[in-house]
Design an enzyme around this catalytic site. Structure first.
Site, PDB file in Angstrom:
ATOM      1  N   MET A   1       0.848  -1.196   0.000  1.00 50.02           N
ATOM      2  CA  MET A   1       0.000   0.000   0.000  1.00 50.02           C
ATOM      3  C   MET A   1       0.886   1.249   0.000  1.00 50.02           C
ATOM      4  O   MET A   1       0.407   2.352   0.300  1.00 50.02           O
ATOM      5  CB  MET A   1      -0.939  -0.020   1.206  1.00 50.02           C
ATOM      6  N   GLY A   2       2.153   1.060  -0.320  1.00 44.43           N
ATOM      7  CA  GLY A   2       3.046   2.209  -0.464  1.00 44.43           C
ATOM      8  C   GLY A   2       3.585   2.727   0.846  1.00 44.43           C
ATOM      9  O   GLY A   2       3.519   2.074   1.876  1.00 44.43           O
TER      10      GLY A   2
ATOM     11  N   GLU B   1      11.957  -0.004   5.164  1.00 45.40           N
ATOM     12  CA  GLU B   1      12.998  -1.030   5.019  1.00 45.40           C
ATOM     13  C   GLU B   1      12.395  -2.442   4.924  1.00 45.40           C
ATOM     14  O   GLU B   1      12.947  -3.309   4.245  1.00 45.40           O
ATOM     15  CB  GLU B   1      13.969  -0.899   6.205  1.00 45.40           C
ATOM     16  N   GLY B   2      11.249  -2.651   5.585  1.00 42.30           N
ATOM     17  CA  GLY B   2      10.593  -3.969   5.495  1.00 42.30           C
ATOM     18  C   GLY B   2      10.204  -4.268   4.054  1.00 42.30           C
ATOM     19  O   GLY B   2      10.482  -5.354   3.526  1.00 42.30           O
ATOM     20  N   HIS B   3       9.549  -3.289   3.386  1.00 37.66           N
ATOM     21  CA  HIS B   3       9.176  -3.483   1.976  1.00 37.66           C
ATOM     22  C   HIS B   3      10.436  -3.684   1.121  1.00 37.66           C
ATOM     23  O   HIS B   3      10.447  -4.492   0.198  1.00 37.66           O
ATOM     24  CB  HIS B   3       8.445  -2.248   1.434  1.00 37.66           C
TER      25      HIS B   3
ATOM     26  N   GLN C   1     -10.163  -2.829   2.564  1.00 34.93           N
ATOM     27  CA  GLN C   1      -9.643  -3.449   3.779  1.00 34.93           C
ATOM     28  C   GLN C   1      -9.646  -2.495   4.977  1.00 34.93           C
ATOM     29  O   GLN C   1      -9.171  -2.836   6.042  1.00 34.93           O
ATOM     30  CB  GLN C   1      -8.265  -4.070   3.542  1.00 34.93           C
TER      31      GLN C   1
ATOM     32  N   VAL D   1      11.271  -6.730   9.847  1.00 33.73           N
ATOM     33  CA  VAL D   1      12.414  -5.814   9.924  1.00 33.73           C
ATOM     34  C   VAL D   1      12.082  -4.794  11.022  1.00 33.73           C
ATOM     35  O   VAL D   1      10.965  -4.275  11.071  1.00 33.73           O
ATOM     36  CB  VAL D   1      12.667  -5.110   8.572  1.00 33.73           C
TER      37      VAL D   1
HETATM   38  O1  PAF Z   1       0.103  -5.717   3.633  1.00 37.71           O
HETATM   39  C1  PAF Z   1      -0.353  -4.834   2.864  1.00 37.71           C
HETATM   40  O2  PAF Z   1       0.296  -3.822   2.595  1.00 37.71           O
HETATM   41  C2  PAF Z   1      -1.730  -5.018   2.262  1.00 37.71           C
HETATM   42  O3  PAF Z   1      -2.585  -5.652   3.165  1.00 37.71           O
HETATM   43  C3  PAF Z   1      -1.719  -5.757   0.924  1.00 37.71           C
HETATM   44  C4  PAF Z   1      -1.216  -7.185   1.061  1.00 37.71           C
HETATM   45  C5  PAF Z   1      -0.837  -5.018  -0.063  1.00 37.71           C
HETATM   46  C6  PAF Z   1      -3.135  -5.810   0.350  1.00 37.71           C
HETATM   47  O4  PAF Z   1      -3.658  -4.535   0.164  1.00 37.71           O
END
Ligand code: PAF
Length: 301
Positions: free
Chosen positions: A30-31, A35-37, A61, A176
């Site tokens: 979700m942008g 560092e985890g991403h 969500q 992380v």
């Molecule tokens: O973990 C997230 O960032 C969100 O729940 C995901 C998996 C991208 C779904 O919108």
């Protein structure tokens, strides 16, 4: 790195890549990358011929009154970080493309979603599984990488992928942490300096329970009470849930063992934070020494 806004174009490109025999590694987010991403992107870079990142703040969500509008966004910063981490394609669709008028299908994983975050955020996982299934259909990944801070989300996505026979390998990556132990989250940016310091109670609670586990305590109720005490020391921290669960069923356990995970969600001020830890696993990534406990765990910090 190329940014693709059109859903159709993303799907056409993915199908063409598959025809050429390319392996697609996919990191859905979700942008507001941290560092985890980036650890997911780096791993995806190693494993796939083509690395695709999606950024989509998924409205389905978020429940009423949750932080959809306040969710941090910064596409320019994300693009720079993604490109540096080796992303080939950044998919950035609009809500109207993902949920066009007349859209009427959702994916529901039963059972696993009734507890923990599912209990306190009704409908949350339906939104997650629906968008992830849709993104899998658009991006056609061979593998998709998710962080294990969202332990329940990872379990639910694995279940969905298996139950729907989706040809995607789900890769779970370690949490992380920031210096001090706070699990990285896009939401951490919403914490004030005082709240950030109080937010260390999550990892502090885990440390208390892990330490007692290491000394032989197995009763979940005692381990939870120890963790609770740590959180209750902080004036602005409110426990949403604090449970010890079996790692595959997510059912509460009475006696902890090496399949037991402590899972917790705590509101610090207005920010909801989550964390988890296998009680039997000493984790070198948590700087336990800050908590001045008789630690049997190694100290990295
Ligand atoms: O973990 C997230 O960032 C969100 O729940 C995901 C998996 C991208 C779904 O919108």
């Amino acid at each position: 790195m190329e940014t693709i806004h059109s859903l159709k174009e993303m799907q056409v490109r993915a199908l063409a890549l598959k025809k050429q025999g390319k392996t697609i590694a996919f990191v859905p987010t979700m942008g507001y990358l941290h560092e985890g991403h980036l650890s997911l992107l780096r791993e995806g870079r190693k494993r796939g011929d083509v690395l695709v990142l999606s950024i989509f703040v998924n409205p389905t969500q978020f429940g009423p009154g949750e932080d959809l509008d306040a969710y941090p966004r910064d596409l320019d910063r994300d693009s720079a970080l993604a490109s540096e981490a080796g992303t080939d394609l950044l998919f950035f669709p609009t809500s109207e493309q993902i949920y066009p008028a007349g859209y009427a299908t959702s994916v529901d994983v039963e059972g696993l979603t009734d507890t923990l975050c599912g209990a306190s955020r009704p409908g949350h996982f339906r939104g997650v599984t629906t968008v992830v299934a849709k993104l899998f259909g658009i991006v056609q990944p061979d593998l998709a990488l998710f962080g294990s801070k969202d332990f329940q989300q990872l379990a639910v996505i694995r279940r969905m992928t298996e139950d729907l026979n989706l040809p995607v390998e789900i890769v779970g990556m370690p949490i992380v942490r920031e210096e001090g132990g706070l699990a990285m989250s896009s939401r951490n940016v919403n914490l004030s300096a005082a709240e950030r310091s109080q937010a260390l109670c999550l990892v502090g609670a885990i440390a208390q329970a892990s330490n007692a586990y290491g000394e032989g305590e197995r009763r979940a109720e005692v381990l939870i009470a120890l963790a609770r005490q740590r959180i209750e020391q902080e004036p602005d921290a409110r426990i949403d849930y604090l449970q010890i669960c079996n790692d595959s069923t997510l059912a509460d356990v009475e006696l902890a063992d090496n399949q037991s995970v402590m899972l917790l969600s705590v509101r610090v001020g207005k920010t909801r934070l989550i964390d988890n830890h296998y009680l039997s696993r000493p984790q070198r990534d948590i700087p336990f020494c800050r908590f001045k406990i008789n630690t049997w765990l190694s100290c990295s910090g």
